[in-house]
Design a protein around this motif. Structure first.
Motif, short mmCIF file in Angstrom:
data_model
loop_
_atom_site.label_atom_id
_atom_site.label_comp_id
_atom_site.label_asym_id
_atom_site.label_seq_id
_atom_site.Cartn_x
_atom_site.Cartn_y
_atom_site.Cartn_z
N GLU A 17 0.82 -1.22 0.00
CA GLU A 17 0.00 0.00 0.00
C GLU A 17 0.86 1.26 0.00
O GLU A 17 0.36 2.35 -0.29
CB GLU A 17 -0.93 0.02 1.22
N TYR A 18 2.13 1.12 0.34
CA TYR A 18 3.03 2.28 0.35
C TYR A 18 3.46 2.59 -1.08
O TYR A 18 3.71 1.68 -1.87
CB TYR A 18 4.24 2.00 1.24
N GLN A 19 3.55 3.85 -1.41
CA GLN A 19 3.85 4.27 -2.77
C GLN A 19 5.23 4.89 -2.94
O GLN A 19 5.74 4.99 -4.05
CB GLN A 19 2.80 5.30 -3.23
N ASP A 20 5.84 5.33 -1.87
CA ASP A 20 7.04 6.16 -1.95
C ASP A 20 8.27 5.35 -2.36
O ASP A 20 8.52 4.26 -1.85
CB ASP A 20 7.27 6.82 -0.59
N VAL A 21 9.06 5.93 -3.27
CA VAL A 21 10.26 5.26 -3.76
C VAL A 21 11.24 5.01 -2.62
O VAL A 21 11.90 3.95 -2.57
CB VAL A 21 10.92 6.09 -4.89
N GLU A 22 11.34 5.93 -1.68
CA GLU A 22 12.27 5.74 -0.56
C GLU A 22 11.84 4.55 0.30
O GLU A 22 12.65 3.70 0.67
CB GLU A 22 12.35 7.00 0.29
N ALA A 23 10.55 4.48 0.63
CA ALA A 23 10.05 3.39 1.47
C ALA A 23 10.33 2.04 0.81
O ALA A 23 10.80 1.09 1.47
CB ALA A 23 8.56 3.56 1.72
N HIS A 24 10.09 1.95 -0.48
CA HIS A 24 10.29 0.67 -1.17
C HIS A 24 11.77 0.31 -1.27
O HIS A 24 12.13 -0.86 -1.15
CB HIS A 24 9.61 0.70 -2.54
N ASN A 25 12.62 1.32 -1.45
CA ASN A 25 14.05 1.04 -1.51
C ASN A 25 14.57 0.53 -0.16
O ASN A 25 15.37 -0.42 -0.10
CB ASN A 25 14.83 2.28 -1.93
N TYR A 26 14.12 1.15 0.93
CA TYR A 26 14.54 0.68 2.25
C TYR A 26 13.99 -0.71 2.54
O TYR A 26 14.66 -1.55 3.17
CB TYR A 26 14.10 1.67 3.33
N TRP A 27 12.76 -0.97 2.09
CA TRP A 27 12.16 -2.28 2.32
C TRP A 27 12.91 -3.37 1.54
O TRP A 27 13.22 -4.44 2.09
CB TRP A 27 10.69 -2.26 1.93
N LYS A 28 13.24 -3.08 0.29
CA LYS A 28 13.98 -4.07 -0.51
C LYS A 28 15.33 -4.36 0.12
O LYS A 28 15.78 -5.52 0.16
CB LYS A 28 14.16 -3.55 -1.94
N GLU A 29 15.99 -3.33 0.62
CA GLU A 29 17.26 -3.51 1.30
C GLU A 29 17.09 -4.37 2.54
O GLU A 29 17.89 -5.28 2.82
CB GLU A 29 17.85 -2.15 1.65
N ALA A 30 16.02 -4.12 3.30
CA ALA A 30 15.77 -4.88 4.52
C ALA A 30 15.52 -6.35 4.20
O ALA A 30 16.02 -7.26 4.89
CB ALA A 30 14.57 -4.29 5.27
N VAL A 31 14.75 -6.61 3.15
CA VAL A 31 14.47 -7.99 2.75
C VAL A 31 15.77 -8.69 2.38
O VAL A 31 16.02 -9.83 2.80
CB VAL A 31 13.48 -8.01 1.56
N ARG A 32 16.61 -8.02 1.61
CA ARG A 32 17.88 -8.63 1.18
C ARG A 32 18.77 -8.95 2.37
O ARG A 32 19.32 -10.05 2.47
CB ARG A 32 18.59 -7.68 0.21
N LEU A 33 18.89 -8.00 3.32
CA LEU A 33 19.78 -8.20 4.46
C LEU A 33 19.23 -9.26 5.42
O LEU A 33 19.99 -9.97 6.08
CB LEU A 33 20.00 -6.88 5.20
#
Length: 585
Positions: free
Chosen positions: A412-428
């Motif tokens: 539901e989140y749209q922001d590019v920053e939020a998604h970039n941080y989330w992708k990084e969190a998933v990877r780590l």
């Protein structure tokens, strides 16, 4: 500096006494049912805005843009993103603001452009293009095995590196934010002149009254681009803001902007145009003062972000959304620091606790549960409105809008920053280097993500909160039937009515509320926030309860209760989330 320091050092100015209201155009009001807010929607709501007691409308970017970063990636400074309307619509908005006794300022986003801007398209077309040097291009480095590497190890604000490889010209370009936002090279005089003409004079000639200046202290980089020290041993990219914030020529550039452009214009009623800069990574008052000292003729005021960074990790690092607990004394010290740093100076300060880049204040600083959210919103309103400096409100703050429900998924989140941080969190998390990172980052996003402020405005209890007749670009808050402007306009006890009352009192007692000096009391109390404001012989006493339990009220001998966020107050007791202000005349 004594709490009774002479506030007359601060020369009265229209913009010091003004209340600014930030509008995020995508989310304010959609007039045509396409799901995007637009300029005509703002014009529809002009009577509402004026009814609040607003003096200046600040319109967030509405320029032509691919919208990778919600308009902060501008592809044409002289055009309007079609779903928002046309240049003529903005001209009408200027006229209507002025007709209603309000001024209008626009965002000035000139640290970077979109990669779709014609300047960048030319710059990347060849190494010998005349605009090549309008952006930062650098050759690759190679490791011992011959692998191509970026020119430096810098981490961007949106996670990831700051350099992107361009296959066509075989060089990297710099971007502090998303790869679609290449940084302009302010070292190039032709580039600066083009900025002044296209991004500034074009709109000033149409009658706007000033600018909110985006990322204002990032124009001057250390152009030798030294390698960043390793502070995160698990990553190649490293925080490096020290190489692009408050750089060696920054004050020269801002003085030039002021002298060559801004000083040549005035507002519709003959006043000087206004500037407010976004000043990140500048924690020391002395550093901030270099930008806002009246004698320096740079910026009128800036946003310093300590208050909205409460709970965040350092900007530019990978811990921004790794929530850190804080307590009330820490908040008090931040407020004291930025309320008092102007004492005895010719500088000025701003007062805000919400904007388009942060979670909602009720959810972050108080209590957004059904039992307490309205009381919290009123208490925070009083806390904010009686502080010294120029007051900035963000759309929806005046009705007590809150963060998105915690049940919402990251989708539901749209922001590019939020998604970039989330992708990084998933990877780590998945590679085992930080197993609990997903849970921690999601918690941080639920409190502090930029998306919370960007939810559509809740106008009424009809579908989508009355924001649009179509499908909104972003999901409307689930509680729009309970929290909306129409219901609150009919209720004299609403958060909206309380804000209107407070804004009237701020103007009525502007000496002590706008210009008064600040004195913190009981600094270590973890439950209540108490302070005094002084202006010559006039004093105000402010008491705020930040808890769900009753707390002792401070003595207010020989003072008159000006306002409480509760109808009935106990003389010696602050009720849960109560705010009150006393005054002597």
């Amino acid at each position: 500096m004594s709490p009774h320091a002479d506030p007359l050092l601060h020369k009265p100015q229209w913009w010091k006494e003004a209340t600014f209201y930030q509008i995020y155009p995508a989310s304010f009001r959609d007039s045509n049912g396409d799901g995007w807010g637009d300029i005509l929607g703002i014009l529809e709501k002009m009577p509402y805005i004026a009814s609040l007691g607003i003096d200046v409308v600040w319109l967030s970017p509405m320029f032509e843009s691919p919208q990778i970063d919600m308009g902060y990636d501008i592809s044409d400074y002289e055009a309007v993103y079609p779903p928002y309307g046309t240049v003529q619509d903005v001209e009408k908005l200027v006229h209507e603001c002025h007709r209603n006794g309000m001024k209008l300022i626009l965002d000035l986003v000139v640290n970077h452009t979109s990669d779709q801007h014609k300047w960048f398209q030319e710059s990347r077309s060849s190494k010998d293009n005349p605009k090549r040097d309008w952006y930062f291009w650098r050759p690759a480095r190679y490791d011992d095995n011959g692998n191509r590497m970026p020119p430096t190890n810098y981490r961007s604000y949106f996670a990831g590196g700051t350099w992107t490889w361009d296959e066509h010209t075989q060089e990297y370009y710099l971007h502090l934010y998303d790869k679609s936002q290449p940084d302009l090279n302010w070292e190039n005089e032709d580039c600066r002149r083009a900025i002044y003409d296209s991004a500034m004079r074009f709109w000033l000639n149409k009658g706007i009254d000033g600018f909110r200046v985006d990322t204002v202290n990032k124009y001057s980089k250390h152009v030798n681009f030294p390698e960043a020290p390793v502070t995160d041993p698990n990553s190649f990219i490293q925080p490096a803001a020290q190489f692009w914030c408050n750089g060696p020529r920054i004050h020269e550039f801002i003085k030039e902007m002021n002298n060559d452009v801004l000083s040549k214009y005035s507002t519709y009623d003959g006043q000087a145009v206004v500037t407010v800069g976004e000043l990140s990574m500048t924690p020391d008052p002395e550093g901030v003062l270099t930008y806002v000292s009246a004698r320096e003729k740079e910026l009128d005021m800036v946003f310093q972000f300590d208050i909205t960074h409460l709970g965040q990790g350092p900007p530019g690092g990978n811990s921004k959304y790794d929530f850190a607990e804080w307590n009330l004394p820490k908040m008090k010290n931040i407020v004291k620091k930025w309320q008092t740093f102007i004492d005895g100076t010719d500088g000025w300060t701003t007062v805000f606790n919400e904007n388009h880049d942060n979670g909602r204040s009720v959810s972050r600083f108080a209590n957004d549960t059904p039992a307490w959210r309205e009381k919290s919103a009123k208490m925070l309103a009083l806390w904010l409105v009686v502080q010294t400096g120029t007051l900035f409100l963000y759309q929806g703050q005046e009705i007590g809008m809150i963060n998105a429900p915690k049940e919402w998924s990251i989708d539901e989140y749209q922001d590019v920053e939020a998604h970039n941080y989330w992708k990084e969190a998933v990877r780590l998390a998945e590679n085992g280097s930080d197993p609990t990172r997903k849970e921690r980052i999601m918690h941080g996003l639920q409190l502090m993500a930029r998306d919370h402020a960007r939810l559509p405005f809740q106008w009424n209890s009809s579908e989508n909160g009355g924001f649009t007749a179509g499908k909104p670009w972003m999901r409307t808050h689930d509680l729009y039937k309970e929290i909306n402007a129409e219901a609150q306009e009919k209720n004299v006890d609403s958060v909206l009515s309380f804000y209107k009352q407070l804004l009237r009192l701020r103007k009525e007692h502007k000496e002590v509320f706008v210009y008064g000096t600040f004195e913190l009391l009981d600094a270590e109390n973890v439950s209540t926030f108490v302070f005094r404001k002084h202006y010559q012989e006039k004093t105000a006493l402010v008491a705020l309860n930040f808890t769900t339990a009753p707390q002792p009220a401070p003595p207010a001998d020989d003072m008159t209760l000006l306002l409480s966020s509760y109808h009935k107050t106990g003389l010696n007791t602050l009720q849960p989330y109560e705010g009150r202000v006393y005054i002597n005349y």
